[in-house]
Design a protein around this motif. Structure first.
Motif, short mmCIF file in Angstrom:
data_model
loop_
_atom_site.label_atom_id
_atom_site.label_comp_id
_atom_site.label_asym_id
_atom_site.label_seq_id
_atom_site.Cartn_x
_atom_site.Cartn_y
_atom_site.Cartn_z
N ALA A 240 0.84 -1.20 0.00
CA ALA A 240 0.00 0.00 0.00
C ALA A 240 0.87 1.25 0.00
CB ALA A 240 -0.92 0.00 1.22
N ASN A 243 2.40 1.97 -3.38
CA ASN A 243 1.37 2.47 -4.28
C ASN A 243 1.02 3.94 -3.98
OD1 ASN A 243 -0.09 0.66 -6.38
ND2 ASN A 243 0.45 -0.74 -4.72
N GLU A 244 0.97 4.28 -2.70
CA GLU A 244 0.71 5.68 -2.32
C GLU A 244 1.78 6.59 -2.92
OE1 GLU A 244 -0.80 4.82 2.19
OE2 GLU A 244 0.61 6.49 1.93
N GLN A 248 1.44 9.48 -5.69
CA GLN A 248 1.77 10.86 -5.35
C GLN A 248 2.84 11.44 -6.27
OE1 GLN A 248 2.35 10.51 -0.93
NE2 GLN A 248 2.43 12.74 -1.03
N HIS A 322 0.84 4.74 -15.83
CA HIS A 322 -0.19 4.08 -15.01
C HIS A 322 0.17 4.10 -13.52
CE1 HIS A 322 -2.44 2.59 -18.43
NE2 HIS A 322 -1.31 2.13 -18.97
N HIS A 323 1.41 4.47 -13.21
CA HIS A 323 1.90 4.47 -11.81
C HIS A 323 1.76 3.09 -11.17
CE1 HIS A 323 0.14 8.79 -12.11
NE2 HIS A 323 1.17 8.64 -12.91
N PHE A 324 2.04 2.05 -11.94
CA PHE A 324 1.94 0.70 -11.41
C PHE A 324 3.15 0.34 -10.55
CE2 PHE A 324 -0.93 -0.29 -15.11
CZ PHE A 324 -2.02 -0.62 -14.33
N VAL A 325 2.91 -0.39 -9.49
CA VAL A 325 3.99 -1.03 -8.74
C VAL A 325 4.02 -2.48 -9.20
CG1 VAL A 325 4.86 -1.70 -6.47
CG2 VAL A 325 3.64 0.48 -6.75
N GLN A 326 5.11 -2.89 -9.83
CA GLN A 326 5.20 -4.26 -10.34
C GLN A 326 6.31 -5.00 -9.62
OE1 GLN A 326 4.57 -4.88 -14.63
NE2 GLN A 326 4.76 -2.66 -14.78
N VAL A 336 1.45 -7.29 -10.89
CA VAL A 336 1.18 -5.96 -10.36
C VAL A 336 0.90 -6.10 -8.87
CG1 VAL A 336 -0.42 -4.02 -10.39
CG2 VAL A 336 0.31 -5.07 -12.54
N ASP A 338 -0.92 -4.48 -6.31
CA ASP A 338 -1.96 -3.46 -6.27
C ASP A 338 -2.18 -2.98 -4.83
OD1 ASP A 338 -3.84 -1.73 -7.19
OD2 ASP A 338 -5.22 -3.25 -7.95
N TRP A 339 -2.94 -1.90 -4.72
CA TRP A 339 -3.43 -1.51 -3.40
C TRP A 339 -4.23 -2.67 -2.84
CZ3 TRP A 339 -3.71 3.69 -1.44
CH2 TRP A 339 -3.18 4.65 -2.28
#
Lengths: 349, 349
Positions: A240, A243-244, A248, A322-326, A336, A338-339
């Motif tokens: 989380a 992702n924040e 941001q 897309h601001h993805f965290v992979q 991915v 995700d949140w």
């Protein structure tokens, strides 16, 4: 005219007594509770002023202010309790701006019938955490709610601190190419609390990592004033929080699962409890995002500090609309991170 | 690799929606609540940084910090609600040091199932009180507890402010001979809340006096920097607060009942409810203790301010090793105005 002598109240019964509504009523019982428990426990010059506010001198500069409510259940858990957590968590939120914490406030909301012995244990733990951190609790407040309208005790602390000149650390400063570091193993706090809550008896006790990170942060900031982002991965865990920051800062992130340190016993407990350690709360760890060129320096500083011995580089930021965290999984695939969509662990802090 | 498009969540249902545990879980639901309700409502530069702490510049000087938890029941009452109260109460505790309030933090502890419509109403009221006072809510936190483990909503605010140079206002500075002033009628807040709680329909609605006193205090301090004590008589009312000050300063006090302003409708309601207005909470009044020579100046300043039109001198401090607060009654007798021994009004603030 003869005046009645004012009766001296008996001392609080800290063995078998319980909090009642008079302790929040603004009268003599509240004054006694404040005097014998809070002022005695937290003992510091500002609190000893006994005013509704504490006064102290500050230098000119950039200040930060933060607050967190603590509603953790159970109140006492392996490695800590709601009192120490309420100090560590708020000290850490101040420190995550690169700031030096100055002082804390503490608001207590107590359920009628709460044992005074537990309250004393919590205040003592909170006072010790505050002394150990060198950040005094300078002002406070106590409210009591009727039985059934609360859950033992809730504590809300606020904290202030000063940011060293030239330091600008914020969640919107991550840039493509920046390194992503974490200061140690993930998931210890959440798993410690969940084991206690579910009454799981693991062979090896898993302790919360609850700790105040400001001394390590001070060393990091002294070595690299240009750190871009610091954040402690509490509720929602590493996943989380990354992702924040990605959202941001408007960047993507790529991390490698194999590089994220997780204690074997925490991994085992997570499997048993159906949890993903990436989403489990930490209370004594930080994420640091910095220019690639500073990564090794910061890792060395963290590893030299008792709270950062397991520090690791886990990935990097990159351009991604897309601001993805992979994450490269341990099996070699990509997914991915995700949140958290629903609820994972209620009342973990 | 094809990545799934991230679903855009539907906006919060502010008409019929309810708070659930995910709103406190650190995931997407919490982020949405914070974004659509809190950041939108409180809208200010520091909060818009979206960090776990707010940063702002401060001058060098004497700072004060304070905190208060608000657990008032009912949440909405004539003349205010828990949101406006949580701003006024903490602004006032900052102001009672003679300080200029700078900023507030707000921690929310919400019970699962709480209507989002009520939460929005409270946040809007809080935001309005904050804007009207010119004191921004710069940082916050939200926790959600399970149904039955809270009571709707509790709010804990903390506040900081700067004390003008040369001003030293503290509960231990009252001296024999000092005048005791109050800024207006006593008991309005407590009676307004109790009438609502007991569903008493008085012919004339009694409104809480909940208000931010810092602008009046600024004018008082500018006129008389040497004020000795300021305090707002909240829980426990005038009687408890005077006893606190007497005890802290080591003085006695003598006041005259006939000089204490109480609205006729408040007096009537107190008789009906079995309350003594001297012990009933106020949320927009202050007690000022000052050298006798400054009393008339301060009364004039207060009376010229909309929140001080009923300001009155009610008595004086005197030497008394017992630190008794005594009162000439309207009948011509004398009585000791003691601390409240038991509970008078739980959850009045």
């Amino acid at each position: 005219m003869t005046l009645p002598r004012r009766a001296h109240p008996r001392p609080l019964d800290l063995k078998t007594g319980r909090v009642d509504l008079t302790h929040g009523g603004g009268g003599r019982a509240m004054a006694q509770l404040v005097e014998e428990l809070f002022i005695k426990g937290f003992d510091n010059e500002a609190l000893n002023q006994r005013n509704d506010q504490a006064a102290f001198d500050v230098p000119a500069g950039r200040m930060v202010m933060t607050t967190d409510g603590y509603v953790i259940s159970p109140l006492f858990f392996p490695g800590g309790d709601i009192g120490s957590l309420a100090v560590h968590g708020t000290v850490n939120d101040v420190a995550m701006a690169g700031a030096v914490p100055l002082s804390l406030s503490a608001g207590f909301i107590i359920e009628e019938g709460f044992p005074l012995a537990d309250l004393k244990r919590i205040v003592d733990s909170m006072a010790k955490a505050s002394r150990d951190a060198g950040v005094p609790v300078v002002t406070g407040d106590t409210k009591v709610v009727e039985k059934g309208k609360g859950d033992g005790i809730f504590i809300t602390t606020a904290g202030i601190g000063m940011v060293p000149a030239g330091v600008v650390i914020s969640g919107d400063r991550a840039k493509p190419g920046d390194a992503i570091l974490i200061s140690g193993t993930m998931g210890d706090h959440g798993v410690a609390v969940m084991s206690q809550r579910e009454s799981l008896g693991f062979e090896t006790a898993i302790l919360s990592d609850s700790a105040a990170l400001h001394t390590m942060v001070a060393e990091m900031v002294a070595a690299v004033p240009g750190i871009h982002v610091l954040r402690d991965p509490t509720r929602g865990g590493l996943a989380a929080t990354l992702n924040e920051i990605a959202s941001q800062s408007g960047v993507g992130m790529l991390m490698e699962e194999a590089l994220v340190p997780v204690k074997p016993e925490v991994r085992g407990a997570c499997e048993l409890l159906g949890l993903d350690p990436l989403y489990v709360a930490n209370e004594g760890k930080l994420i640091c995002i910095c220019p690639e060129a500073d990564a090794e320096t910061l890792l060395a500083v963290m590893r030299a500090h008792p709270l950062g011995v397991d520090a690791a580089r886990i990935g990097a930021c990159r351009a991604d609309t897309h601001h993805f965290v992979q994450m490269k999984t341990a099996m070699g695939g990509m997914r991915v991170v995700d949140w958290l969509a629903g609820e994972q662990l209620p009342r973990i802090c």
